[in-house]
Motif scaffolding. Structure first.
Motif, short mmCIF file in Angstrom:
data_model
loop_
_atom_site.label_atom_id
_atom_site.label_comp_id
_atom_site.label_asym_id
_atom_site.label_seq_id
_atom_site.Cartn_x
_atom_site.Cartn_y
_atom_site.Cartn_z
N ILE A 78 8.16 42.17 99.31
CA ILE A 78 8.08 42.92 98.05
C ILE A 78 6.68 42.76 97.49
O ILE A 78 6.23 41.65 97.22
N SER A 79 5.98 43.87 97.38
CA SER A 79 4.68 43.81 96.73
C SER A 79 4.57 45.00 95.80
O SER A 79 5.14 46.06 96.05
N SER A 112 -1.15 32.35 86.21
CA SER A 112 -0.29 32.26 87.39
C SER A 112 0.49 33.56 87.58
O SER A 112 0.71 34.32 86.64
N VAL A 113 0.91 33.76 88.80
CA VAL A 113 1.80 34.88 89.13
C VAL A 113 3.23 34.33 89.13
O VAL A 113 3.48 33.26 89.68
N TYR A 114 4.14 35.08 88.53
CA TYR A 114 5.53 34.65 88.48
C TYR A 114 6.42 35.63 89.24
O TYR A 114 6.12 36.83 89.29
N VAL A 115 7.48 35.09 89.81
CA VAL A 115 8.41 35.96 90.54
C VAL A 115 8.90 37.09 89.64
O VAL A 115 8.96 38.25 90.06
N GLY A 116 9.20 36.78 88.39
CA GLY A 116 9.74 37.78 87.47
C GLY A 116 8.81 38.95 87.29
O GLY A 116 9.25 40.07 86.99
N GLU A 117 7.53 38.72 87.46
CA GLU A 117 6.57 39.81 87.29
C GLU A 117 6.64 40.83 88.43
O GLU A 117 6.15 41.94 88.30
N MET A 118 7.21 40.41 89.54
CA MET A 118 7.20 41.28 90.71
C MET A 118 7.93 42.59 90.44
O MET A 118 7.62 43.60 91.04
N LYS A 124 15.37 44.81 88.50
CA LYS A 124 14.76 43.77 89.33
C LYS A 124 15.73 43.28 90.40
O LYS A 124 15.68 42.13 90.82
N VAL A 125 16.61 44.17 90.81
CA VAL A 125 17.63 43.79 91.79
C VAL A 125 17.53 44.67 93.03
O VAL A 125 17.43 45.90 92.93
#
Lengths: 428, 60
Positions: free
Chosen positions: B57-58, B6-12, B41-42
């Protein structure tokens, strides 16, 4: 005396300092992603209701160029997956015959659909994957207890006894006419706000009556699909109440019990924005989608460009998606110019059109979203702030965060990314 | 055989990612604005009154 003066001066200095140091200047923190898993995003939609002739009026006034520009602004430049169409009460002014399995409708009674078909084709040309939801506001007067298209207000006009199959036939005739004009209707709602005693065109149904009628229509459509395989069978959407709370509490339990096999999509409007209405519908939905099929800003709005209505739209979209809907549909693409914020665009009949702030907010919201994204939870650090946030995450690692400031001053924010439940990758 | 994950927000934010911005307000109509660079990450921004701001955000 001197001590009192000192105290006063010190107090004044504190007051001045407090006014200079804006205690609210600390950035508001917004955390994206948490341990809570939310639902899938499946699309945005909007309607062509009541004012179809306004939408096509530019071509009718021989301004084909402007007509195409309007269609581009609606369907090429706004990322929608659904177009909501209106079934009027006039395509069977009197009963065609006494056999609902042998429809015998007159083509001339579908003249009103000319505009609906033109709009649907313009949409499909620009978005080939667009899907159509059709909603019946009221059956013809002769089928109803008040012999009128009006919902009867407090009288709560409804269907006459033993009219259920005629009612089903009426719906099917619309599906047939649209399919015959290359506009297959994918989804069908048999009633509009059946929980509300409307004075406008409408038809009231109690939860039990609605469930029985839904079952009858579902069975009828199954039967007609076999008899007329060229008419695609529409999936049924319900209960399409004015209130999502009423849907979850009153209408869906009997509907699931009596006609669950026919119910493809759980849907309601959102004009009663109280409680955990969408969460309650999600619990009932299990694997089925939950749609918010109509919302608009009804208050008079004379703010520049109707920015107040635009903010109300954004707030309603936050509420829907954070509450649990898979699909959110604005009420109407087009109204004539007016103070109300019902529609995204105002068309001055045959002369031109204005894209209002609600249009821009809706367009901006829809633009980066793709079906299959997941809504991820957002935490705003101050609950009473005017800031709202909704976030969507895709399997190919794109995060979309919508932020609304409903207040009247600048607000500094810090958007932080956390862990959270994931979106399955495409390999899964 | 591929592993299902899975892709997680934290990985972004694990690789530097900019946030593209769009805004509708009393003075702007879905207007693209300069992108924001993250600090860790902010992402910091100032939201004007009566406005909708969209961050996309990508990963770069």
């Amino acid at each position: 005396m001197r001590k009192k003066l000192q105290c006063t001066i010190i107090g004044l200095i504190w007051l001045i300092l407090l006014s200079i140091i804006d205690v609210s200047a600390a950035p508001l923190r917004i955390g994206i992603g948490s341990s809570k898993s939310l639902q899938e995003f499946q699309g945005m939609g909007c309607g062509a209701m009541f004012y179809e002739e306004h939408i096509t009026s530019l071509a009718a006034s021989n301004d084909e160029k402007r007509q195409q520009e309007l269609y581009d602004d609606l369907f090429a430049k706004v990322n929608t997956r659904y177009l909501h169409l209106m079934i009027r009460a006039t395509h069977e002014p009197e009963n065609d015959n006494d056999d609902p399995l042998k429809p015998d409708f007159e083509a001339r009674n579908f003249a009103y659909c000319e505009h609906t078909i033109a709009i649907a084709k313009a949409a499909k040309k620009r978005q080939p994957d667009i899907e159509f939801l059709a909603t019946l506001l009221t059956p013809p007067a002769w089928m109803k207890t008040n012999n009128a298209e009006s919902g009867g207000g407090e009288e709560k006009a409804t269907l006459k006894p033993k009219m259920e199959l005629e009612f089903a036939e009426y719906l099917w005739a619309f599906l047939q006419h649209m399919a015959g004009n290359d506009v297959p209707v994918h989804y069908l709602s048999i009633a509009n706000e059946p929980d509300w005693p409307h004075d406008q065109p409408g038809c009231f149904f109690t939860p039990d009556d609605y469930a029985k009628l839904f079952d009858t229509v579902g069975d009828y459509l199954d039967r007609m699909a076999k008899l007329y395989p060229k008419v695609p069978k529409a999936q049924l959407v319900g209960p399409n109440t004015l209130s999502a709370r009423a849907a979850a509490r009153d209408y869906l339990p009997p509907l699931q019990r009596k006609a669950g096999k026919h119910l493809a999509v759980l849907a309601a409007h959102d004009y009663d924005m109280k409680g955990e209405r969408w969460g309650d519908m999600r619990k009932l939905a299990r694997d089925r989608p939950v749609w918010m099929t109509e919302w608009c800003s009804r208050d008079a709005d004379t703010s520049p460009g109707q920015i107040n209505a635009a903010m109300a739209y954004a707030s309603a979209m936050h509420a829907g998606f954070n509450g649990g809907v898979n699909v959110w549909m604005a009420y109407d693409w087009v109204y004539p110019p007016r103070d109300g914020g019902e529609a995204l665009v105002h068309v001055d009949w045959g002369k031109g059109y204005t894209l209002n702030k609600p249009y821009w907010a809706f367009r901006q919201w829809a633009e980066p979203l793709k079906p299959g994204m997941r809504i991820v939870e957002c935490d705003v650090s101050e609950e009473d702030s005017k800031i709202e946030a909704t976030a969507f995450l895709s399997a190919d690692r794109m995060l979309v965060v919508h932020l609304t400031n409903n207040g009247h001053s600048d607000v500094a924010v810090q958007v932080g990314l956390r862990g959270g439940n994931g979106v399955p990758t495409r390999d899964c | 055989m591929s592993l299902c994950r899975s892709v997680y927000v934290g990985e972004m934010g694990s690789r530097p990612a900019i946030a593209k911005r769009t805004r509708t307000s009393a003075t702007e109509d879905a207007k693209p604005l300069p992108a924001i660079e993250p600090k860790g990450k902010v992402y910091a921004d100032t939201l004007p009154p009566r406005s909708l701001t969209t961050l996309v955000i990508s990963e770069r």
